[in-house]
Scaffold this motif. Structure first.
Motif, PDB file in Angstrom:
ATOM      1  N   VAL A 221      -0.207  11.653  -1.703  1.00  0.00           N
ATOM      2  CA  VAL A 221      -0.134  10.524  -0.775  1.00  0.00           C
ATOM      3  C   VAL A 221       1.127   9.720  -1.084  1.00  0.00           C
ATOM      4  CG1 VAL A 221      -1.297   8.431  -0.003  1.00  0.00           C
ATOM      5  CG2 VAL A 221      -2.645  10.447  -0.596  1.00  0.00           C
ATOM      6  N   PRO A 222       1.900   9.303  -0.073  1.00  0.00           N
ATOM      7  CA  PRO A 222       3.155   8.578  -0.336  1.00  0.00           C
ATOM      8  C   PRO A 222       2.924   7.174  -0.862  1.00  0.00           C
ATOM      9  CG  PRO A 222       2.694   8.623   2.019  1.00  0.00           C
ATOM     10  CD  PRO A 222       1.686   9.527   1.365  1.00  0.00           C
ATOM     11  N   ASP A 223       3.916   6.666  -1.575  1.00  0.00           N
ATOM     12  CA  ASP A 223       3.831   5.279  -2.035  1.00  0.00           C
ATOM     13  C   ASP A 223       4.135   4.343  -0.874  1.00  0.00           C
ATOM     14  OD1 ASP A 223       6.661   5.049  -1.716  1.00  0.00           O
ATOM     15  OD2 ASP A 223       6.973   5.790  -3.749  1.00  0.00           O
ATOM     16  N   GLU A 224       4.008   3.036  -1.103  1.00  0.00           N
ATOM     17  CA  GLU A 224       4.107   2.066  -0.009  1.00  0.00           C
ATOM     18  C   GLU A 224       5.487   2.043   0.632  1.00  0.00           C
ATOM     19  OE1 GLU A 224       2.569  -2.441   1.037  1.00  0.00           O
ATOM     20  OE2 GLU A 224       2.517  -1.699  -1.025  1.00  0.00           O
TER      21      GLU A 224
ATOM     22  N   ARG B  83      -4.809   4.717  -1.489  1.00  0.00           N
ATOM     23  CA  ARG B  83      -5.594   4.894  -0.278  1.00  0.00           C
ATOM     24  C   ARG B  83      -4.776   4.356   0.884  1.00  0.00           C
ATOM     25  NH1 ARG B  83      -8.151   7.335  -4.296  1.00  0.00           N
ATOM     26  NH2 ARG B  83     -10.409   7.053  -4.353  1.00  0.00           N
ATOM     27  N   ILE B  84      -4.662   5.137   1.948  1.00  0.00           N
ATOM     28  CA  ILE B  84      -3.907   4.695   3.118  1.00  0.00           C
ATOM     29  C   ILE B  84      -4.854   4.547   4.281  1.00  0.00           C
ATOM     30  CG2 ILE B  84      -2.068   5.262   4.745  1.00  0.00           C
ATOM     31  CD1 ILE B  84      -0.665   6.756   2.515  1.00  0.00           C
ATOM     32  N   TYR B  85      -4.921   3.337   4.820  1.00  0.00           N
ATOM     33  CA  TYR B  85      -5.798   3.073   5.958  1.00  0.00           C
ATOM     34  C   TYR B  85      -5.090   2.116   6.905  1.00  0.00           C
ATOM     35  CZ  TYR B  85     -10.034   2.278   8.655  1.00  0.00           C
ATOM     36  OH  TYR B  85     -10.952   2.232   9.678  1.00  0.00           O
ATOM     37  N   ASN B  86      -5.045   2.488   8.191  1.00  0.00           N
ATOM     38  CA  ASN B  86      -4.325   1.695   9.194  1.00  0.00           C
ATOM     39  C   ASN B  86      -2.885   1.438   8.800  1.00  0.00           C
ATOM     40  OD1 ASN B  86      -6.399   1.522  11.083  1.00  0.00           O
ATOM     41  ND2 ASN B  86      -7.255  -0.330  10.168  1.00  0.00           N
ATOM     42  N   GLY B  87      -2.265   2.456   8.227  1.00  0.00           N
ATOM     43  CA  GLY B  87      -0.843   2.377   7.920  1.00  0.00           C
ATOM     44  C   GLY B  87      -0.479   1.568   6.692  1.00  0.00           C
ATOM     45  N   LYS B  88      -1.470   1.206   5.901  1.00  0.00           N
ATOM     46  CA  LYS B  88      -1.207   0.395   4.715  1.00  0.00           C
ATOM     47  C   LYS B  88      -1.763   1.080   3.478  1.00  0.00           C
ATOM     48  CE  LYS B  88      -1.316  -3.938   7.285  1.00  0.00           C
ATOM     49  NZ  LYS B  88      -1.984  -5.261   7.446  1.00  0.00           N
ATOM     50  N   ALA B  89      -0.984   1.029   2.395  1.00  0.00           N
ATOM     51  CA  ALA B  89      -1.424   1.609   1.130  1.00  0.00           C
ATOM     52  C   ALA B  89      -2.156   0.546   0.324  1.00  0.00           C
ATOM     53  CB  ALA B  89      -0.217   2.132   0.341  1.00  0.00           C
ATOM     54  N   ARG B  90      -3.235   1.001  -0.347  1.00  0.00           N
ATOM     55  CA  ARG B  90      -4.003   0.073  -1.185  1.00  0.00           C
ATOM     56  C   ARG B  90      -4.242   0.720  -2.538  1.00  0.00           C
ATOM     57  NH1 ARG B  90      -8.769  -0.388   0.124  1.00  0.00           N
ATOM     58  NH2 ARG B  90      -9.036   1.330   1.571  1.00  0.00           N
TER      59      ARG B  90
END
Length: 250
Positions: A123-126, A243-250
């Motif tokens: 998964v890519p970073d922010e 975790r990526i949800y709605n275009g945002k990394a958490r």
């Protein structure tokens, strides 16, 4: 009319951008898919179907939604597929779907969005995520131009590997990879029920205040990526990943 299905929000972002550019109506197919309530839809404008890519093809639950629903009005149909890298030979199967629904196939466009298949891929970073989304919005606007001009989206070059991925590999993907057995919760779970509400297959319930997965999983990754506590893991593969949800990394 724009109709989209999304698990983690990538396709929603693209669908809403298309709606913004075309001023057309946009609809989330989630409730219809989850409740298996297939209705009659009508539009004087071209149909624009937006979805993620599962195993180098349309998700089967979205394909089934299209097959089971009734569409009247305009017969032109455009398809936009979000993906982490490629859509393979998805066009072949979409053409067959359009034939079954008496649609005039006007092409399929691949839009690369941040990889969020947490159960399998990196998964890519922010920072990388933001760049990918910016490029995706540019490609989405280019796609809208074809629709405005009533032109077909140019066909991508398809090689043998693409055909294999969307054919034999897709079948193996659903047979051997798509399973809810690997999902588990950690002690960080607060029993909020968000995973229950976001599952398009209605496959999760709270048992003893903890999520329990049944067998109708489609690996959309909504449960794992949308969990506010990051309390859901898939085997050991997801441990430590953003975790990526709605275009945002958490």
């Amino acid at each position: 009319m724009i109709i989209y299905y999304t698990g983690t929000g990538n396709s929603r972002i693209v669908a809403e951008k298309i709606a913004e550019e075309t001023k057309d109506e946009v609809m989330n197919a989630f409730e219809a898919i989850r409740g298996k309530t297939y209705e009659n839809y009508t539009s004087d404008n071209p149909w624009i179907f937006v979805s993620p890519t599962y195993g180098w093809r349309l998700p089967r639950i979205f394909e089934n939604f299209i097959l089971c629903s009734h569409f009247s009005g305009c017969r032109d149909a455009y398809f936009v597929m979000t993906c982490g890298s490629e859509i393979g030979n998805a066009e072949k199967h979409i053409r067959s779907l359009c034939d079954a629904k008496d649609f005039s196939f006007r092409g399929v466009k691949q839009i690369n969005m941040p990889e969020n298949y947490t159960a399998m891929f990196p998964v890519p970073d922010e920072n990388t995520l933001k760049k990918i989304i910016e490029a995706a919005m540019t490609e989405t606007i280019k796609t809208v131009e074809y629709i405005r001009e009533a032109a077909s989206i140019p066909r991508q070059d398809i090689g043998l590997v693409d055909k294999i991925k969307s054919g034999i590999v897709n079948e193996a993907f659903y047979l051997f990879c798509i399973s809810a057995k690997g999902f588990r919760t950690t002690n960080d779970c607060i029993s909020c029920g968000r995973c229950v509400n976001l599952c398009p297959c209605d496959n999760i319930s709270l048992v003893g205040e903890k999520p329990k997965w049944r067998s109708e999983c489609t690996h959309c990754m909504a449960c794992i990526n949308a969990c506010p506590q990051k309390a859901i893991e898939y085997k050991k593969v997801s441990v430590g990943k953003p975790r990526i949800y709605n275009g945002k990394a958490r």
